[in-house]
Design a protein around this motif. Structure first.
Motif, PDB file in Angstrom:
ATOM      1  N   ARG A  99       0.841  -1.200   0.000  1.00  0.00           N
ATOM      2  CA  ARG A  99       0.000   0.000   0.000  1.00  0.00           C
ATOM      3  C   ARG A  99       0.873   1.246   0.000  1.00  0.00           C
ATOM      4  NH1 ARG A  99      -4.197  -2.465   4.099  1.00  0.00           N
ATOM      5  NH2 ARG A  99      -5.322  -3.712   2.581  1.00  0.00           N
ATOM      6  N   GLY A 100       1.252   1.659  -1.166  1.00  0.00           N
ATOM      7  CA  GLY A 100       2.099   2.816  -1.361  1.00  0.00           C
ATOM      8  C   GLY A 100       3.063   2.499  -2.471  1.00  0.00           C
ATOM      9  N   ASN A 101       3.532   3.505  -3.151  1.00  0.00           N
ATOM     10  CA  ASN A 101       4.506   3.235  -4.194  1.00  0.00           C
ATOM     11  C   ASN A 101       5.357   4.455  -4.481  1.00  0.00           C
ATOM     12  OD1 ASN A 101       3.095   4.858  -6.107  1.00  0.00           O
ATOM     13  ND2 ASN A 101       1.769   3.149  -6.585  1.00  0.00           N
ATOM     14  N   LEU A 102       6.426   4.207  -5.166  1.00  0.00           N
ATOM     15  CA  LEU A 102       7.392   5.211  -5.552  1.00  0.00           C
ATOM     16  C   LEU A 102       7.500   5.173  -7.067  1.00  0.00           C
ATOM     17  CD1 LEU A 102      10.674   6.031  -3.998  1.00  0.00           C
ATOM     18  CD2 LEU A 102      10.811   4.982  -6.228  1.00  0.00           C
ATOM     19  N   SER A 103       7.586   6.333  -7.685  1.00  0.00           N
ATOM     20  CA  SER A 103       7.708   6.435  -9.139  1.00  0.00           C
ATOM     21  C   SER A 103       8.915   7.301  -9.469  1.00  0.00           C
ATOM     22  CB  SER A 103       6.455   7.079  -9.727  1.00  0.00           C
ATOM     23  OG  SER A 103       5.312   6.379  -9.352  1.00  0.00           O
ATOM     24  N   GLU A 104       9.324   7.271 -10.726  1.00  0.00           N
ATOM     25  CA  GLU A 104      10.430   8.117 -11.181  1.00  0.00           C
ATOM     26  C   GLU A 104      10.105   8.642 -12.575  1.00  0.00           C
ATOM     27  OE1 GLU A 104      15.120   7.806 -12.419  1.00  0.00           O
ATOM     28  OE2 GLU A 104      14.386   6.465 -10.880  1.00  0.00           O
ATOM     29  N   ILE A 105      10.433   9.912 -12.802  1.00  0.00           N
ATOM     30  CA  ILE A 105      10.217  10.528 -14.112  1.00  0.00           C
ATOM     31  C   ILE A 105      11.571  10.861 -14.728  1.00  0.00           C
ATOM     32  CG2 ILE A 105       9.277  12.517 -15.344  1.00  0.00           C
ATOM     33  CD1 ILE A 105       7.246  12.807 -13.064  1.00  0.00           C
ATOM     34  N   ASP A 106      11.750  10.488 -15.986  1.00  0.00           N
ATOM     35  CA  ASP A 106      12.919  10.897 -16.765  1.00  0.00           C
ATOM     36  C   ASP A 106      12.406  11.931 -17.758  1.00  0.00           C
ATOM     37  OD1 ASP A 106      14.919  11.213 -18.715  1.00  0.00           O
ATOM     38  OD2 ASP A 106      15.709   9.208 -18.306  1.00  0.00           O
ATOM     39  N   PHE A 107      12.603  13.204 -17.435  1.00  0.00           N
ATOM     40  CA  PHE A 107      12.076  14.286 -18.265  1.00  0.00           C
ATOM     41  C   PHE A 107      12.741  14.340 -19.638  1.00  0.00           C
ATOM     42  CE2 PHE A 107      10.953  15.783 -14.000  1.00  0.00           C
ATOM     43  CZ  PHE A 107       9.610  16.061 -14.192  1.00  0.00           C
ATOM     44  N   GLU A 108      14.000  13.984 -19.715  1.00  0.00           N
ATOM     45  CA  GLU A 108      14.699  14.010 -21.004  1.00  0.00           C
ATOM     46  C   GLU A 108      14.124  12.978 -21.973  1.00  0.00           C
ATOM     47  OE1 GLU A 108      18.929  13.738 -20.683  1.00  0.00           O
ATOM     48  OE2 GLU A 108      19.038  15.400 -19.258  1.00  0.00           O
ATOM     49  N   LYS A 109      13.876  11.780 -21.470  1.00  0.00           N
ATOM     50  CA  LYS A 109      13.359  10.703 -22.328  1.00  0.00           C
ATOM     51  C   LYS A 109      11.842  10.664 -22.380  1.00  0.00           C
ATOM     52  CE  LYS A 109      17.315   7.663 -21.970  1.00  0.00           C
ATOM     53  NZ  LYS A 109      18.190   8.714 -21.554  1.00  0.00           N
ATOM     54  N   LYS A 110      11.215  11.478 -21.517  1.00  0.00           N
ATOM     55  CA  LYS A 110       9.763  11.564 -21.443  1.00  0.00           C
ATOM     56  C   LYS A 110       9.127  10.209 -21.123  1.00  0.00           C
ATOM     57  CE  LYS A 110       9.659  15.560 -24.386  1.00  0.00           C
ATOM     58  NZ  LYS A 110       9.198  16.186 -25.591  1.00  0.00           N
ATOM     59  N   VAL A 111       9.671   9.561 -20.077  1.00  0.00           N
ATOM     60  CA  VAL A 111       9.107   8.292 -19.604  1.00  0.00           C
ATOM     61  C   VAL A 111       8.916   8.368 -18.090  1.00  0.00           C
ATOM     62  CG1 VAL A 111      10.081   6.865 -21.448  1.00  0.00           C
ATOM     63  CG2 VAL A 111      11.358   7.182 -19.334  1.00  0.00           C
ATOM     64  N   VAL A 112       7.971   7.578 -17.605  1.00  0.00           N
ATOM     65  CA  VAL A 112       7.693   7.496 -16.174  1.00  0.00           C
ATOM     66  C   VAL A 112       7.739   6.031 -15.772  1.00  0.00           C
ATOM     67  CG1 VAL A 112       5.999   7.962 -14.355  1.00  0.00           C
ATOM     68  CG2 VAL A 112       6.185   9.512 -16.302  1.00  0.00           C
ATOM     69  N   GLY A 113       8.481   5.723 -14.718  1.00  0.00           N
ATOM     70  CA  GLY A 113       8.514   4.372 -14.170  1.00  0.00           C
ATOM     71  C   GLY A 113       7.597   4.326 -12.958  1.00  0.00           C
ATOM     72  N   ILE A 114       6.543   3.503 -13.023  1.00  0.00           N
ATOM     73  CA  ILE A 114       5.556   3.416 -11.952  1.00  0.00           C
ATOM     74  C   ILE A 114       5.335   1.958 -11.571  1.00  0.00           C
ATOM     75  CG2 ILE A 114       3.141   3.831 -11.312  1.00  0.00           C
ATOM     76  CD1 ILE A 114       3.086   6.018 -13.434  1.00  0.00           C
ATOM     77  N   LYS A 115       5.293   1.677 -10.268  1.00  0.00           N
ATOM     78  CA  LYS A 115       4.890   0.347  -9.797  1.00  0.00           C
ATOM     79  C   LYS A 115       3.411   0.447  -9.514  1.00  0.00           C
ATOM     80  CE  LYS A 115       4.974  -0.997  -5.544  1.00  0.00           C
ATOM     81  NZ  LYS A 115       3.636  -1.461  -5.248  1.00  0.00           N
ATOM     82  N   PRO A 116       2.594  -0.287 -10.240  1.00  0.00           N
ATOM     83  CA  PRO A 116       1.151  -0.221  -9.980  1.00  0.00           C
ATOM     84  C   PRO A 116       0.839  -0.589  -8.536  1.00  0.00           C
ATOM     85  CG  PRO A 116       1.611  -1.443 -11.987  1.00  0.00           C
ATOM     86  CD  PRO A 116       2.921  -1.206 -11.310  1.00  0.00           C
ATOM     87  N   SER A 117      -0.168   0.026  -7.974  1.00  0.00           N
ATOM     88  CA  SER A 117      -0.584  -0.283  -6.606  1.00  0.00           C
ATOM     89  C   SER A 117      -0.994  -1.740  -6.486  1.00  0.00           C
ATOM     90  CB  SER A 117      -1.763   0.602  -6.208  1.00  0.00           C
ATOM     91  OG  SER A 117      -1.374   1.951  -6.173  1.00  0.00           O
ATOM     92  N   ARG A 118      -0.661  -2.309  -5.338  1.00  0.00           N
ATOM     93  CA  ARG A 118      -1.008  -3.691  -5.003  1.00  0.00           C
ATOM     94  C   ARG A 118      -0.338  -4.724  -5.889  1.00  0.00           C
ATOM     95  NH1 ARG A 118      -4.004  -4.960  -1.098  1.00  0.00           N
ATOM     96  NH2 ARG A 118      -5.371  -3.533  -0.126  1.00  0.00           N
TER      97      ARG A 118
END
Length: 50
Positions: free
Chosen positions: A26-45
């Motif tokens: 219950r909770g997650n951490l994400s990261e954005i790479d603005f240069e490459k225009k991608v987002v790394g997200i771990k879906p909840s649960r």
């Protein structure tokens, strides 16, 4: 580079539970790479896996 972003997001999410900042998945951490225009997200649960 995308693999490195995924590894950092996975590692960070594991740290959240290890340090008691979240309970189970219950909770997650994400990261954005603005240069490459991608987002790394771990879906909840979902398990913290790359």
């Amino acid at each position: 580079m995308l693999e490195e972003l995924k590894e950092r997001v996975c590692s960070g999410n594991k740290d959240l539970e290890r340090y008691g900042l979240v309970i189970f998945t219950r909770g997650n951490l994400s990261e954005i790479d603005f240069e490459k225009k991608v987002v790394g997200i771990k879906p909840s649960r979902s398990p913290s896996k790359p």
